[in-house]
Design a protein around this motif. Structure first.
Motif, PDB file in Angstrom:
ATOM      1  N   GLU A  56       0.724  -1.177  -0.090  1.00  0.00           N
ATOM      2  CA  GLU A  56       0.183   0.002   0.130  1.00  0.00           C
ATOM      3  C   GLU A  56       0.961   1.070  -0.081  1.00  0.00           C
ATOM      4  OE1 GLU A  56      -3.462  -0.311   2.448  1.00  0.00           O
ATOM      5  OE2 GLU A  56      -3.229  -2.491   2.739  1.00  0.00           O
ATOM      6  N   THR A  57       1.877   1.269  -0.706  1.00  0.00           N
ATOM      7  CA  THR A  57       2.946   2.434  -0.981  1.00  0.00           C
ATOM      8  C   THR A  57       3.722   2.031  -2.057  1.00  0.00           C
ATOM      9  OG1 THR A  57       4.664   3.718   0.148  1.00  0.00           O
ATOM     10  CG2 THR A  57       4.545   1.551   0.765  1.00  0.00           C
ATOM     11  N   ILE A  58       4.157   3.022  -2.655  1.00  0.00           N
ATOM     12  CA  ILE A  58       5.193   3.018  -3.640  1.00  0.00           C
ATOM     13  C   ILE A  58       6.747   3.286  -3.218  1.00  0.00           C
ATOM     14  CG2 ILE A  58       3.708   3.685  -5.552  1.00  0.00           C
ATOM     15  CD1 ILE A  58       4.936   6.427  -5.797  1.00  0.00           C
ATOM     16  N   GLY A 144       1.919  13.734 -10.843  1.00  0.00           N
ATOM     17  CA  GLY A 144       2.252  12.426 -11.402  1.00  0.00           C
ATOM     18  C   GLY A 144       3.619  12.503 -12.038  1.00  0.00           C
ATOM     19  N   ALA A 145       4.225  13.463 -12.299  1.00  0.00           N
ATOM     20  CA  ALA A 145       5.257  13.776 -13.268  1.00  0.00           C
ATOM     21  C   ALA A 145       6.656  12.975 -12.553  1.00  0.00           C
ATOM     22  CB  ALA A 145       5.835  15.190 -13.657  1.00  0.00           C
TER      23      ALA A 145
ATOM     24  N   THR B  57       5.882  10.300 -16.464  1.00  0.00           N
ATOM     25  CA  THR B  57       4.751  10.702 -15.564  1.00  0.00           C
ATOM     26  C   THR B  57       4.045   9.234 -15.420  1.00  0.00           C
ATOM     27  OG1 THR B  57       2.725  11.856 -15.181  1.00  0.00           O
ATOM     28  CG2 THR B  57       3.162  11.071 -17.396  1.00  0.00           C
ATOM     29  N   ILE B  58       3.373   9.203 -14.094  1.00  0.00           N
ATOM     30  CA  ILE B  58       2.464   8.086 -13.929  1.00  0.00           C
ATOM     31  C   ILE B  58       1.015   8.383 -13.970  1.00  0.00           C
ATOM     32  CG2 ILE B  58       4.135   7.266 -12.284  1.00  0.00           C
ATOM     33  CD1 ILE B  58       2.160   7.975  -9.893  1.00  0.00           C
ATOM     34  N   GLN B  59       0.695   9.772 -14.320  1.00  0.00           N
ATOM     35  CA  GLN B  59      -0.475  10.058 -14.567  1.00  0.00           C
ATOM     36  C   GLN B  59      -0.778  10.203 -15.809  1.00  0.00           C
ATOM     37  OE1 GLN B  59      -2.561  10.174 -11.703  1.00  0.00           O
ATOM     38  NE2 GLN B  59      -4.313  10.221 -13.415  1.00  0.00           N
ATOM     39  N   LEU B  88      -0.320   1.475 -11.564  1.00  0.00           N
ATOM     40  CA  LEU B  88       0.335   1.056 -10.469  1.00  0.00           C
ATOM     41  C   LEU B  88       0.145  -0.295  -9.836  1.00  0.00           C
ATOM     42  CD1 LEU B  88       0.774   4.341  -8.257  1.00  0.00           C
ATOM     43  CD2 LEU B  88       2.675   3.497  -9.861  1.00  0.00           C
ATOM     44  N   LEU B  89      -1.411  -0.712 -10.035  1.00  0.00           N
ATOM     45  CA  LEU B  89      -1.837  -1.882  -9.361  1.00  0.00           C
ATOM     46  C   LEU B  89      -2.104  -2.997 -10.292  1.00  0.00           C
ATOM     47  CD1 LEU B  89      -3.722   0.185  -6.574  1.00  0.00           C
ATOM     48  CD2 LEU B  89      -1.407  -0.801  -6.346  1.00  0.00           C
ATOM     49  N   VAL B 140      -1.563   9.196  -4.803  1.00  0.00           N
ATOM     50  CA  VAL B 140      -0.256   8.794  -4.029  1.00  0.00           C
ATOM     51  C   VAL B 140       0.149  10.058  -3.102  1.00  0.00           C
ATOM     52  CG1 VAL B 140       2.099   8.040  -4.526  1.00  0.00           C
ATOM     53  CG2 VAL B 140       0.579   7.551  -6.178  1.00  0.00           C
ATOM     54  N   ASN B 143       4.359  10.692   0.738  1.00  0.00           N
ATOM     55  CA  ASN B 143       5.236   9.852   1.479  1.00  0.00           C
ATOM     56  C   ASN B 143       5.131   8.483   0.754  1.00  0.00           C
ATOM     57  OD1 ASN B 143       2.722   8.917   2.186  1.00  0.00           O
ATOM     58  ND2 ASN B 143       3.254   8.691   4.422  1.00  0.00           N
ATOM     59  N   GLY B 144       4.479   8.505  -0.657  1.00  0.00           N
ATOM     60  CA  GLY B 144       4.253   7.321  -1.323  1.00  0.00           C
ATOM     61  C   GLY B 144       3.149   6.338  -0.926  1.00  0.00           C
ATOM     62  N   ALA B 145       2.447   6.769   0.131  1.00  0.00           N
ATOM     63  CA  ALA B 145       1.497   5.831   0.696  1.00  0.00           C
ATOM     64  C   ALA B 145       0.275   5.757  -0.627  1.00  0.00           C
ATOM     65  CB  ALA B 145       0.697   6.242   2.042  1.00  0.00           C
ATOM     66  N   LEU B 146      -0.362   4.726  -0.857  1.00  0.00           N
ATOM     67  CA  LEU B 146      -1.724   4.647  -1.932  1.00  0.00           C
ATOM     68  C   LEU B 146      -2.899   4.380  -1.285  1.00  0.00           C
ATOM     69  CD1 LEU B 146       0.301   2.006  -4.162  1.00  0.00           C
ATOM     70  CD2 LEU B 146      -0.029   4.424  -4.492  1.00  0.00           C
TER      71      LEU B 146
END
Lengths: 196, 196
Positions: A56-58, A144-145, B57-59, B88-89, B140, B143-146
């Motif tokens: 649940e984190t990246i 997101g970048a 980008t991730i978006q 991501l998932l 996201v 701190n990276g948490a999803l």
């Protein structure tokens, strides 16, 4: 077992359940791409997506586990002096050199180094997924970048990963300019025997 | 060609170079997992890591391309009324149901639906990577948490993807509670012929 990876090189080795792999940045500012495959069936492989799902984190650090494509935990991070690693980006390759570094010589990159090192285990290039990019510094902006910045490591910084099952490991000293701040340096690794 | 995917189901079909695949959320609040394989060699498959590398980008939204594990562009997003999708998932599966929904019946999920739909193309379960999760809302944190939140879609929201090569597509109406805000709804899709 101790080893030093020359700049822009890679290696593969077996890691038994209970052994701990330490990856050390001896000079600071270097990245190491890590892959893991199940020894019992190398079609079962490290998966960033399954890891992001279950952790649940990246942003993975001490206490997080790295998961396989079949939803089994493979490695647990048991020590980490850095706390910044990347699990979004694929190993650098001939194609990424052509894309990002048009004025530089093409290198086979971590992808080519991993493919050569893993071939004796019967693992082909198409089986190489997104690696766990140890020490790689890839901040994600609110939109997101992604940016690839130099690692934040100092000489001697390290991460330690406990094998939760018998594994085949692939490991590199990274070959790309951006991920290493334009320098190429070695990576050290140590395998601690199974705790008594 | 038009189709409607029943809640918690999946399909696979060919998409020729130049055709445009529209994926529509007819009721709002639903997610659709998309996979793509090269028709010429289905070992070449959609890769979140290569896409993040080249799109930086991730978006992903209009103008972005989705790339393969061999660094070739597969699809281009040519229309998008939502602008929020996840890459991501992994697709929900029996294992993710056991992990996240311990008090709910286990479902084979998008993973099982995709595996069944893709089997006639000779594509096995281990070849299923992270899907492009259309309309899935996964912020996201710094701190990276999803977190997995309900989709932001209204009825009729859509995304359109242009095939840059001949592809085999896998597509679902998602089966997981969190990604759909606890509801299960259909997904519509349309294939626009090659522009004259």
């Amino acid at each position: 077992m101790n080893g030093r990876l020359a700049p822009r090189s890679g290696v593969a080795f077996s890691l038994r359940k209970g052994e701990v792999l330490k990856v050390i940045d001896p000079e600071g500012g270097q990245v190491s791409d890590l892959l893991a495959f199940m020894s019992a069936d190398t079609a079962e492989v490290l998966s960033n997506g399954r890891t992001f799902d279950y952790e649940e984190t990246i942003q993975l650090t001490t206490g997080n586990r790295l998961w396989s494509n079949r939803s089994n935990p493979m490695l647990e991070i048991v020590d980490d002096t850095v706390g910044r690693h990347d699990f979004l980006l694929t190993p650098c390759s001939e194609a990424t050199f052509r894309h990002f570094y048009r004025d530089k010589p093409v290198h086979r990159g971590c992808f080519g180094n991993l493919a050569e090192a893993l071939a004796p285990y019967g693992i082909g290039p198409d089986a190489i997924p997104v690696a766990f990019n140890i020490f790689m510094n890839v901040p994600v902006a609110g939109n997101g970048a992604l940016r690839v910045l130099p690692p934040e490591t100092k000489p001697g910084d390290r991460i330690a990963l406990l094998a939760l099952v018998d594994l085949v490991i692939g490991l590199t000293a990274c070959s790309a300019y951006d991920s290493c701040g334009g320098t190429f340096k070695p990576i050290d690794y140590e395998i601690e025997p199974i705790a008594a």
